[in-house]
Design a protein around this motif. Sequence first.
Motif, PDB file in Angstrom:
ATOM      1  N   THR A  25       1.095 -19.615  64.412  1.00 36.33           N
ATOM      2  CA  THR A  25       0.003 -19.168  63.551  1.00 36.33           C
ATOM      3  C   THR A  25       0.582 -18.256  62.487  1.00 36.33           C
ATOM      4  OG1 THR A  25      -1.567 -19.297  65.381  1.00 36.33           O
ATOM      5  CG2 THR A  25      -2.215 -17.979  63.473  1.00 36.33           C
ATOM      6  N   ASP A  79      -7.964 -32.119  52.544  1.00 39.33           N
ATOM      7  CA  ASP A  79      -7.808 -30.680  52.726  1.00 39.33           C
ATOM      8  C   ASP A  79      -8.809 -30.144  53.734  1.00 39.33           C
ATOM      9  OD1 ASP A  79      -6.713 -28.096  52.034  1.00 39.33           O
ATOM     10  OD2 ASP A  79      -8.585 -27.718  50.986  1.00 39.33           O
ATOM     11  N   ALA A  82      -7.805 -31.266  57.258  1.00 36.80           N
ATOM     12  CA  ALA A  82      -6.649 -30.504  57.738  1.00 36.80           C
ATOM     13  C   ALA A  82      -7.050 -29.078  58.095  1.00 36.80           C
ATOM     14  CB  ALA A  82      -5.553 -30.500  56.671  1.00 36.80           C
ATOM     15  N   ALA A  83      -7.892 -28.481  57.264  1.00 35.43           N
ATOM     16  CA  ALA A  83      -8.327 -27.112  57.527  1.00 35.43           C
ATOM     17  C   ALA A  83      -9.117 -27.044  58.820  1.00 35.43           C
ATOM     18  CB  ALA A  83      -9.164 -26.593  56.358  1.00 35.43           C
ATOM     19  N   TRP A  86      -6.720 -27.219  61.744  1.00 35.76           N
ATOM     20  CA  TRP A  86      -5.927 -25.991  61.873  1.00 35.76           C
ATOM     21  C   TRP A  86      -6.776 -24.853  62.423  1.00 35.76           C
ATOM     22  CZ3 TRP A  86      -5.723 -20.950  60.245  1.00 35.76           C
ATOM     23  CH2 TRP A  86      -4.486 -20.290  60.365  1.00 35.76           C
ATOM     24  N   THR A  90      -6.239 -22.941  66.040  1.00 35.05           N
ATOM     25  CA  THR A  90      -5.755 -21.566  65.991  1.00 35.05           C
ATOM     26  C   THR A  90      -6.286 -20.690  67.127  1.00 35.05           C
ATOM     27  OG1 THR A  90      -5.291 -21.632  63.630  1.00 35.05           O
ATOM     28  CG2 THR A  90      -5.730 -19.473  64.575  1.00 35.05           C
ATOM     29  N   ARG A 169      -5.155 -21.170  52.260  1.00 34.11           N
ATOM     30  CA  ARG A 169      -4.350 -22.375  52.069  1.00 34.11           C
ATOM     31  C   ARG A 169      -3.218 -21.993  51.127  1.00 34.11           C
ATOM     32  NH1 ARG A 169      -3.998 -26.920  48.536  1.00 34.11           N
ATOM     33  NH2 ARG A 169      -3.525 -28.858  49.663  1.00 34.11           N
ATOM     34  N   THR A 170      -2.002 -21.962  51.643  1.00 35.15           N
ATOM     35  CA  THR A 170      -0.837 -21.544  50.873  1.00 35.15           C
ATOM     36  C   THR A 170       0.071 -22.754  50.632  1.00 35.15           C
ATOM     37  OG1 THR A 170       0.738 -21.078  52.654  1.00 35.15           O
ATOM     38  CG2 THR A 170      -0.967 -19.407  52.232  1.00 35.15           C
ATOM     39  N   ASP A 172       2.801 -23.266  51.815  1.00 33.57           N
ATOM     40  CA  ASP A 172       3.500 -23.571  53.072  1.00 33.57           C
ATOM     41  C   ASP A 172       2.553 -23.922  54.212  1.00 33.57           C
ATOM     42  OD1 ASP A 172       6.023 -23.030  51.927  1.00 33.57           O
ATOM     43  OD2 ASP A 172       5.688 -20.880  52.202  1.00 33.57           O
ATOM     44  N   GLY A 173       1.263 -24.071  53.925  1.00 37.91           N
ATOM     45  CA  GLY A 173       0.297 -24.369  54.975  1.00 37.91           C
ATOM     46  C   GLY A 173      -0.779 -23.294  55.037  1.00 37.91           C
ATOM     47  N   TYR A 174      -1.470 -23.254  56.157  1.00 36.04           N
ATOM     48  CA  TYR A 174      -2.570 -22.304  56.311  1.00 36.04           C
ATOM     49  C   TYR A 174      -2.078 -21.025  56.966  1.00 36.04           C
ATOM     50  CZ  TYR A 174      -5.480 -26.276  55.164  1.00 36.04           C
ATOM     51  OH  TYR A 174      -6.032 -27.345  54.515  1.00 36.04           O
TER      52      TYR A 174
END
Length: 294
Positions: A25, A79, A82-83, A86, A90, A169-170, A172-174
Amino acid sequence: MLSDWHLEQARRVHRLQRAAPAAGTAVPRPVEPPAPAAGYWHRPSADEQTAVRVSAWLDGHDLRQTGADADADADTDVDATAATGWVGRTPARIAGLGTGGGEPDPPHPVAQWREWVAEAEAGGLPVAAPARALLPVVADATALVHDAMRAAPAAVLVHGDTSRANVLRTPDGYALIDRETARAEVPWWAAVDVAFRFATPVGGRTVAPDPRQARPLLAAHLHADGPPGPADPTAFAGLLRSQLACTAWSLWPALGHRAATPEQRARGLRIVTATARDLPRIIRSLDGWTTLHH
């Protein structure tokens, strides 16, 4: 001087932030504070009632921003999917960290709420009417939470405020930000709380959760070996306890405590008034919401 509660909360945040990367995470990298410190929190002096925590900056946008606000080349459907996955995974990953959450805080006694209402009425404060209107539903919600806690499994440390505003959302991922609300919670209750924060437009306070959000989030939690729980109203004990705690915290400045400024008193009044409107509808709709667990 910082209270024992604030010091213990700083330690909870410290434990969670140190452990989170081990579960995959992503969190902002903390900046080690100078002494004196409690965890990642710097205390300017022993006499001050404030502490400061600094983390490295993360580029990205939170999940409140979609469409035109998101990246121009983003496939928003992909998106969103995927969000959802994730965010659902988490809480399960955090639950598996083995941080040891301790005992969740019980709700304030109903008798204490009555004392606050009496104080508001004696002072002729605007918050008196919505606070009094809250008393019946506070009693119902408190009873449900206590019933659920009697047979609750062990609690773990959870983020405590996993919402669209706190997921970035970066490139490199979340990443999960703002851990100051870390608390002890039953993992299943935390997962349900998160699912309904994302499935409703105002953080779990409306009566029409979107099953297209709730079901995938809970499925992702279970597929990531997150601890399961019953599909009945006790699953909402964490959400209700959080709502009661937030409302009690807001009622205090509305009463003029904590040297509240006029702006803080007004914000407290708005939150108590909104809760008096929304919480009865939440309680009445719990049986219908449980069908979305399946």
